[in-house]
Design an enzyme around this catalytic site. Structure first.
Site, PDB file in Angstrom:
ATOM      1  CG  ASP A 188      -1.843  -1.267   1.182  1.00  0.00           C
ATOM      2  OD1 ASP A 188      -2.394  -1.600   0.117  1.00  0.00           O
ATOM      3  OD2 ASP A 188      -1.936  -1.927   2.232  1.00  0.00           O
ATOM      4  CG  HIS A 243      -0.067  -0.349 -17.052  1.00  0.00           C
ATOM      5  ND1 HIS A 243       0.060  -1.455 -16.238  1.00  0.00           N
ATOM      6  CD2 HIS A 243      -1.190   0.281 -16.635  1.00  0.00           C
ATOM      7  CE1 HIS A 243      -0.937  -1.494 -15.375  1.00  0.00           C
ATOM      8  NE2 HIS A 243      -1.706  -0.448 -15.588  1.00  0.00           N
ATOM      9  CE  LYS A 256       0.902   1.024 -12.840  1.00  0.00           C
ATOM     10  NZ  LYS A 256       0.187   1.828 -13.745  1.00  0.00           N
ATOM     11  CG  ASP A 261      20.377  13.332  -7.680  1.00  0.00           C
ATOM     12  OD1 ASP A 261      21.053  13.878  -6.797  1.00  0.00           O
ATOM     13  OD2 ASP A 261      19.388  13.886  -8.218  1.00  0.00           O
ATOM     14  CG  HIS A 306      -3.763  -4.551  -1.351  1.00  0.00           C
ATOM     15  ND1 HIS A 306      -2.963  -4.306  -0.261  1.00  0.00           N
ATOM     16  CD2 HIS A 306      -3.265  -5.684  -1.925  1.00  0.00           C
ATOM     17  CE1 HIS A 306      -2.039  -5.249  -0.160  1.00  0.00           C
ATOM     18  NE2 HIS A 306      -2.197  -6.092  -1.159  1.00  0.00           N
ATOM     19  CD  GLN A 353      -5.812  -3.474 -12.464  1.00  0.00           C
ATOM     20  OE1 GLN A 353      -4.619  -3.259 -12.706  1.00  0.00           O
ATOM     21  NE2 GLN A 353      -6.761  -2.630 -12.805  1.00  0.00           N
ATOM     22  CG  HIS A 376      -3.705  -1.233  -9.219  1.00  0.00           C
ATOM     23  ND1 HIS A 376      -2.460  -0.662  -9.386  1.00  0.00           N
ATOM     24  CD2 HIS A 376      -4.361  -1.049 -10.393  1.00  0.00           C
ATOM     25  CE1 HIS A 376      -2.363  -0.158 -10.607  1.00  0.00           C
ATOM     26  NE2 HIS A 376      -3.491  -0.381 -11.248  1.00  0.00           N
ATOM     27  CE  LYS A 431      -0.748  -3.235 -11.702  1.00  0.00           C
ATOM     28  NZ  LYS A 431      -2.075  -3.731 -11.867  1.00  0.00           N
ATOM     29  CG  ASP A 441       9.226 -22.285  -3.338  1.00  0.00           C
ATOM     30  OD1 ASP A 441       8.062 -22.661  -3.122  1.00  0.00           O
ATOM     31  OD2 ASP A 441       9.939 -22.758  -4.247  1.00  0.00           O
ATOM     32  CD  GLU A 496      -2.833  -4.895   3.575  1.00  0.00           C
ATOM     33  OE1 GLU A 496      -3.596  -4.268   2.811  1.00  0.00           O
ATOM     34  OE2 GLU A 496      -1.604  -4.986   3.383  1.00  0.00           O
TER      35      GLU A 496
END
Length: 817
Positions: free
Chosen positions: A192, A338, A340, A345, A412, A529, A668, A670, A675, A730
């Site tokens: 989050d 897409h 992000k 620096d 989320h 998502q 949302h 990804k 393991d 959570e």
């Protein structure tokens, strides 16, 4: 002919074809020299059909798995000499090679050649000239042939990869990729946008310490605020009016500034601030307001920075030059940028003389825009007068507004920060994109000339440091969005890229998922998502699967991994967390179409599992091996809660959800954890748009800690383990010893039982207390035969008339897959 499973890697080379004829041309069967003369004459004068443009494809069953470049000037004997590294998980009778003549719209089939799959199963290399047949598999006059070379390597024979996990500190990473794995890095994982002090589960780690949660937007704010030379951002959406710091107990100097104000201030201080924001071509201006179908604020953001020291470029998703006119239009208007990322620096971890700086990058699922700020409590109503009063996000309910009250849509997500050599790979991705679409290339800082100020890529941790990471960057992107890709198929292959019909693609994110799934030993935990794909293996239930082209392998790789474990008599569990439905009105055509694809994907996987259980005569619930969840919240009303001035219209979904005081938490993320030792985090969804490479542009990182692996009798208890346990705390509202062994039957049954209970509380007509946890069983029923249907009495999502399992729609699959 029987269809046999090819599960492994197929190395294929298409060398050349010979004695071709083109049935669409009057000269199509004439001698080759005459045909080349006529076609060249037509081409030079712009008359007739011009030169024949030939390419070849490779199919396995209902899936296209390879495509050569187009050869323009060889109508009889085209030479390609192209090599393909193909991950396969397909049932097929033959490997099919098709030769086609490219047209302005579509293509004309010249003929097909067939190599039986059974000949590949021995693993021996095969080189052969295959007869090219017509569409009815009949011989063609002149005897055309295609020269191919093939070798198949079954996963079961991969002693160094299949089921080995991250086998040691020297594990080299995913092969055949553009970016190599970088040791000596540091990674911070974020759940989050923010973690309040009240969220503090005690999660033991190896070495006696406890897991500490990162705070994403605080760290992004600090990184931007402290930058001295550069701030580079990419985003699907960047909104200037958000504030990154909203926790009143954790304020910072200047924390009340909006993102736009912060970036303008840094640019005015001399920092080079460059933004690449996706240009939503549906954006229009009406009544003085700028609107877009996706509500990304792209035009507003560009206007905000116009005339300032911040350079903001609206970046359309341009198709690669090799695309057809129709495909190019689809990409331009239906497909997005897409990625992000934030690149800055940063000061050195240990101060050095001379003020040396380094590069730090952020990668993940969080855009710096409205609707993204949330905490692990995911409140629906209780933050409407504080953190979300000016950031009310609810695109699923028509007419929703803070003035009419909640529920807002909780968000989320998962993100990461990378320090060390891999951070420079994120920077290089930005530079490649800027050189392709950013305009003024001179705006990019010449970091080689600044080596005395910003040190070149170098480790930030010693390899034997117990907290060191090895990180590898992956992408989905093509030459239409990225500068500097090799121009020849040979050079592309050497760079870990895929060449196609005159386009070059990096689809290493899909490769990374496949590689990690194949190496998995015990369990996989996914948050995403979307979850749809491997359409070549779907049932032909009202559709032609070959028309869908959601061909990525991830769902099929997961089901085949589970099947392999069942056959071996070993435990394995896969947990998948999804949103209740894709964002938007749940009864809309696009949402229902995606839910239909999702149901078909689930059913394909559960059918594979059911067949394996039946073959081993195991009486078990398929959900003991593969289980799907969604997230939701429900809150009782508290005294002093925000009271809106208005209210929704009676009888609407909005009014029903407000009365029931419940709503989904939008997933949302990804992310995939394998393991507790390997993690992938990025912007890519598990759908064809994200995994294709030629559709949505994406970025992700895969990482592990060499000192925290399941090797030498030890169990991975490093940062990845701590992160998963924090996520489970959570979602479930508690910790339990069973959670330490997610592959165990005890764990998966406990989690399923808790999620079943939470769903019943969520869907109940009564509300007496807040939900004790957010993890809800995804509301479908799985039969022992693998069929997926709605739960009894739960055809629709609560408070809606939207079918849970979706409905077949009329929208193009290219858009919804």
């Amino acid at each position: 002919m029987a269809h046999l499973l090819l599960h492994g890697t197929l190395e294929a080379t298409i060398l050349e074809a010979d004695h071709l004829s083109n049935p669409t041309r009057a000269t199509g069967a004439a001698p080759g020299i005459f045909r080349k003369f006529v076609e060249g004459f037509e081409d030079s004068l712009g008359l007739g059909k011009g030169a024949t443009r030939l390419y070849a494809t490779i199919d396995l069953g209902r899936a296209r798995v390879g495509r050569t470049r187009v050869v323009d000037d060889e109508p009889v004997n085209p030479r390609w000499y192209e090599v393909f590294h193909i991950y396969c998980a397909h049932f097929a009778a033959d490997v099919v090679f098709s030769v086609k003549a490219a047209q302005p719209i579509g293509a004309t089939l010249i003929g097909r050649a067939y190599l039986p799959v059974r000949e590949l199963l021995s693993g021996e290399a095969i080189e052969r000239r295959l007869d090219i047949l017509d569409a009815g598999r009949r011989r063609i006059s002149h005897g055309p042939t295609i020269h191919v070379r093939l070798q198949f390597r079954d996963v079961a024979g991969d002693r160094h990869g299949w089921g080995r996990g991250v086998s040691g500190a020297r594990y080299p990473g995913v092969p055949y990729t553009f970016f190599s794995q970088r040791p000596g890095c540091r990674v911070t994982l974020y759940q989050d946008a923010h973690v309040p002090d009240a969220f503090a589960p005690r999660i033991p780690l190896a070495g006696g310490g406890y897991y500490r949660q990162g705070r994403c937007w605080e760290d992004v704010f600090d990184a931007i605020s402290n930058a001295k030379h550069l701030i580079y951002l990419t985003g699907w959406s960047v909104y200037t009016e958000i504030t990154l710091i909203r926790d009143g107990t954790r304020q910072r100097p200047g924390g009340d500034a909006t993102l736009g104000e912060l970036l303008k201030r840094k640019a005015s201080e001399g920092v080079r601030v460059l933004l690449l924001v996706w240009d939503d071509r549906t954006s229009v201006e009406s009544l003085g307001m700028k609107w877009g179908f996706m509500s990304t604020h792209d035009a507003e953001t560009a206007d905000y920075f116009r005339g300032t020291d911040v350079r903001c470029v609206l970046c359309p998703r341009n198709p690669d030059a090799g695309r057809s006119a129709i495909m190019g239009a689809q990409i331009a208007y239906m497909i997005t940028h897409h990625q992000k990322t934030v690149i800055v620096d940063h000061d050195m971890p240990v101060p050095r003389g001379g003020g040396s700086r380094r590069i730090v990058s952020f990668v993940g699922g969080l855009d710096l825009c409205d609707g993204r700020y949330d905490t692990q409590f995911h409140s629906l109503f209780r933050t409407l007068d504080t953190a979300h009063h000016s950031d009310f996000h609810q695109p699923n309910l028509d007419g929703a507004a803070v003035t009419k009250g909640g529920p807002r849509e909780p968000w989320h997500d998962i993100h990461s920060k990378i320090e060390g050599p891999a951070a420079w790979d994120v920077l290089y991705n930005f530079e490649q994109r800027w050189r392709k679409q950013g305009g003024d290339k001179d705006l990019l800082l010449d970091l080689k000339a600044m080596a005395d100020l910003i040190i070149p890529p170098s480790p930030v941790m010693f390899p034997d440091d117990g907290e060191a990471w090895s990180v590898q960057l992956f992408r989905s992107i093509d030459g239409g969005a990225c500068f500097g890709f090799p121009s020849t198929p040979e050079a592309a292959a050497r760079s870990g890229l895929v060449s196609g019909k005159n386009n070059t693609i990096d689809r290493s994110i899909q490769d990374a998922y496949i590689h990690a799934i194949r190496r998995a030993k015990n369990f996989i935990y996914i948050e995403n998502q979307y979850f749809l794909g491997s359409s070549f293996a779907w049932k032909a239930d009202g559709i032609r699967p070959e028309d869908i082209e959601a061909l990525h392998l991830i769902p099929r790789e997961i089901s085949l991994k589970i099947v392999n474990k069942i056959e071996a008599g070993e435990r394995f569990a896969v947990y998948v967390v999804l949103p209740m439905w894709p964002e938007g009105p749940p009864a809309s055509g696009s949402v229902q179409a995606i839910l239909d694809w999702q149901r078909r994907t689930m059913e394909m996987m559960y059918y594979d599992i059911a067949v394996a259980l039946e073959a081993k005569r195991i009486n078990a619930d398929p959900r003991d091996y593969l289980t799907f969840f969604c997230l939701g919240n429900r809150e009782v009303k508290l005294n002093g809660e925000y009271e809106p001035a208005g209210r929704p219209l009676d009888g609407t979904d909005y009014a029903k959800a407000q009365k029931a005081r419940r709503f989904m938490i939008y997933v949302h993320s990804k992310m995939m954890i394998v393991d507790d030792e390997y993690i992938i985090v990025g912007s890519a969804n598990i759908n064809q748009r994200s995994m294709d490479g030629g559709r949505d542009s994406e970025i992700a990182m895969g990482a592990f800690q060499p000192c925290h692996l399941n090797t030498k009798g030890l169990v991975a208890r490093g940062q990845i383990h701590g992160f998963r346990m924090s996520l489970w705390y959570e979602h479930l509202g508690m910790l339990h010893d069973n959670f330490l062994n997610p592959e165990s039957l005890e764990c998966v049954q406990r989690v399923n039982k808790m999620a079943d209970k939470y769903w019943d509380l969520y869907a109940s007509d009564e509300l007496n207390d807040d939900l004790p946890g957010h993890l809800l069983t995804y509301p479908v029923r799985v039969t022992k035969e693998g069929t997926v249907t709605e739960l009894p009495g739960a055809k629709f999502f609560p408070d809606t008339q939207a079918p849970v399992i979706g409905t077949k729609g009329n929208l193009p699959p290219f858009l919804t897959t």
